[in-house]
Design an enzyme around this catalytic site. Structure first.
Site, PDB file in Angstrom:
ATOM      1  N   ASN A   7       0.881  -1.159   0.000  1.00 18.04           N
ATOM      2  CA  ASN A   7       0.000   0.000   0.000  1.00 18.04           C
ATOM      3  C   ASN A   7       0.923   1.213   0.000  1.00 18.04           C
ATOM      4  OD1 ASN A   7      -1.546   2.244   0.712  1.00 18.04           O
ATOM      5  ND2 ASN A   7      -2.836   1.105   2.110  1.00 18.04           N
ATOM      6  N   ALA A   9       0.497   4.223   0.436  1.00 20.61           N
ATOM      7  CA  ALA A   9       0.227   5.228   1.465  1.00 20.61           C
ATOM      8  C   ALA A   9       0.783   4.832   2.832  1.00 20.61           C
ATOM      9  CB  ALA A   9      -1.274   5.491   1.569  1.00 20.61           C
ATOM     10  N   CYS A  10       1.267   3.619   2.950  1.00 18.34           N
ATOM     11  CA  CYS A  10       1.724   3.089   4.246  1.00 18.34           C
ATOM     12  C   CYS A  10       3.246   3.231   4.368  1.00 18.34           C
ATOM     13  CB  CYS A  10       1.317   1.625   4.361  1.00 18.34           C
ATOM     14  SG  CYS A  10       1.964   0.801   5.821  1.00 18.34           S
ATOM     15  N   SER A  11       3.699   3.921   5.400  1.00 15.17           N
ATOM     16  CA  SER A  11       5.140   4.124   5.579  1.00 15.17           C
ATOM     17  C   SER A  11       5.867   2.806   5.857  1.00 15.17           C
ATOM     18  CB  SER A  11       5.409   5.125   6.699  1.00 15.17           C
ATOM     19  OG  SER A  11       4.927   4.650   7.933  1.00 15.17           O
ATOM     20  N   ARG A  14       6.285   1.105   2.514  1.00 14.94           N
ATOM     21  CA  ARG A  14       7.360   1.764   1.747  1.00 14.94           C
ATOM     22  C   ARG A  14       8.721   1.396   2.323  1.00 14.94           C
ATOM     23  NH1 ARG A  14       3.829   6.173   2.336  1.00 14.94           N
ATOM     24  NH2 ARG A  14       5.326   7.189   3.736  1.00 14.94           N
TER      25      ARG A  14
END
Length: 116
Positions: A7, A9-11, A14
């Site tokens: 995802n 948007a997920c740190s 990433r």
């Protein structure tokens, strides 16, 4: 090849991709929000998962807004049904390599999994 259910948007998700890059492991990125997993794919993933099946479900405000509780995600069938209907509730990242899969939380689990 390692697949990362990701995802953007997920740190933490990433960070898993950064860790893979740092250790020189090529990964295939699967954006599970754009291409949700089917019930069959989830069942296959759960068969490889080294974590408890209930851990695949995020207990975030969205989970609570649906009126759900831990009792709603105790069995494999419950988790699959919920994640088919609400893929955004899947914990991330999930890393899959061969016949093994882990949830990449906490972040320090990712590098050892990639190194195996």
């Amino acid at each position: 090849m390692t697949t990362v259910l990701h995802n953007k948007a997920c740190s933490t998700s990433r960070a898993a991709l950064e860790t893979a890059s740092d250790v020189g492991v090529d990964v295939e990125i699967h954006d599970y929000l754009k291409q949700p997993l089917s019930a069959e794919q989830l069942r296959e993933l759960i068969g490889k998962l080294e974590d408890p099946v209930t851990d695949l479900v995020r207990r975030d405000p969205y989970f609570k807004s649906l009126g759900l509780s831990d009792a709603d995600v105790q069995s494999e069938d419950q988790v699959i049904a919920l994640l088919v209907e609400h893929p955004r509730l899947m914990q991330r990242p999930v890393l899959v390599k061969g016949d093994r899969a882990i949830i990449g939380r906490p972040k320090d689990r990712v590098a050892p999994f990639l190194a195996d």
